[in-house]
Design a protein around this motif. Structure first.
Motif, PDB file in Angstrom:
ATOM      1  N   MET A 131     -68.015 -27.140 -50.775  1.00 54.07           N
ATOM      2  CA  MET A 131     -67.574 -25.657 -50.687  1.00 54.07           C
ATOM      3  C   MET A 131     -67.581 -25.104 -52.447  1.00 54.07           C
ATOM      4  N   SER A 132     -66.599 -26.732 -52.976  1.00 51.10           N
ATOM      5  CA  SER A 132     -66.434 -25.748 -54.977  1.00 51.10           C
ATOM      6  C   SER A 132     -67.802 -26.149 -55.107  1.00 51.10           C
ATOM      7  N   PHE A 133     -67.965 -27.422 -54.857  1.00 54.80           N
ATOM      8  CA  PHE A 133     -69.336 -28.135 -55.749  1.00 54.80           C
ATOM      9  C   PHE A 133     -70.675 -26.775 -55.961  1.00 54.80           C
ATOM     10  N   ASN A 134     -71.458 -26.644 -55.139  1.00 51.08           N
ATOM     11  CA  ASN A 134     -71.903 -24.384 -55.413  1.00 51.08           C
ATOM     12  C   ASN A 134     -71.716 -23.624 -56.108  1.00 51.08           C
ATOM     13  N   LYS A 135     -69.580 -23.780 -56.416  1.00 46.09           N
ATOM     14  CA  LYS A 135     -69.442 -22.432 -56.939  1.00 46.09           C
ATOM     15  C   LYS A 135     -69.279 -23.274 -58.184  1.00 46.09           C
ATOM     16  N   ILE A 136     -69.271 -24.460 -58.650  1.00 46.99           N
ATOM     17  CA  ILE A 136     -68.998 -25.098 -60.121  1.00 46.99           C
ATOM     18  C   ILE A 136     -70.643 -25.111 -60.100  1.00 46.99           C
ATOM     19  N   LYS A 137     -71.668 -25.465 -59.711  1.00 48.12           N
ATOM     20  CA  LYS A 137     -73.003 -24.937 -59.429  1.00 48.12           C
ATOM     21  C   LYS A 137     -73.666 -23.794 -59.917  1.00 48.12           C
ATOM     22  N   GLN A 138     -72.701 -22.862 -59.421  1.00 49.55           N
ATOM     23  CA  GLN A 138     -73.688 -22.003 -59.769  1.00 49.55           C
ATOM     24  C   GLN A 138     -72.792 -21.336 -61.161  1.00 49.55           C
ATOM     25  N   ALA A 139     -71.270 -21.068 -61.354  1.00 51.82           N
ATOM     26  CA  ALA A 139     -70.999 -21.348 -62.549  1.00 51.82           C
ATOM     27  C   ALA A 139     -71.472 -22.254 -63.535  1.00 51.82           C
ATOM     28  N   VAL A 140     -71.744 -23.172 -64.037  1.00 46.47           N
ATOM     29  CA  VAL A 140     -73.013 -23.738 -64.653  1.00 46.47           C
ATOM     30  C   VAL A 140     -74.058 -22.941 -65.069  1.00 46.47           C
ATOM     31  N   GLN A 141     -74.763 -22.608 -63.886  1.00 40.23           N
ATOM     32  CA  GLN A 141     -76.137 -21.297 -63.388  1.00 40.23           C
ATOM     33  C   GLN A 141     -75.779 -20.088 -64.969  1.00 40.23           C
TER      34      GLN A 141
END
Length: 83
Positions: A1-11
């Motif tokens: 879950m948080s991995f996806n949020k981090i990925k989105q933040a990096v994007q």
């Protein structure tokens, strides 16, 4: 879950960097840093919950194994007496 949020933040960061020619103003950088800190805190909390869940499962397993020791001892005694 948080991995996806981090990925989105990096994007989002990549997009902002592209829009601003490779640099961010202090306000944008600060907002992004706060978001990352919140995500890291969330990950730490999830890791702590998972650690506690694993410890609870370990204790249940250990309790189950300990409860089986008397039966195992009886079986060993029976086997030993038949030799």
């Amino acid at each position: 879950m948080s991995f996806n949020k981090i990925k989105q933040a990096v994007q989002v960061l990549q997009r902002l960097l592209e829009e601003h020619g490779g640099s961010l103003d202090a306000q944008t950088r600060s907002a992004f840093e706060i978001e990352i800190q919140e995500l890291l805190l969330e990950i730490d909390e999830q890791n702590e919950r998972r650690k506690q869940e694993l410890q609870a499962m370990y204790l249940k397993l250990l309790a189950g194994l300990l409860s089986a020791l008397p039966v195992l001892k009886q079986l060993l005694d029976i086997f030993h007496h038949h030799l």
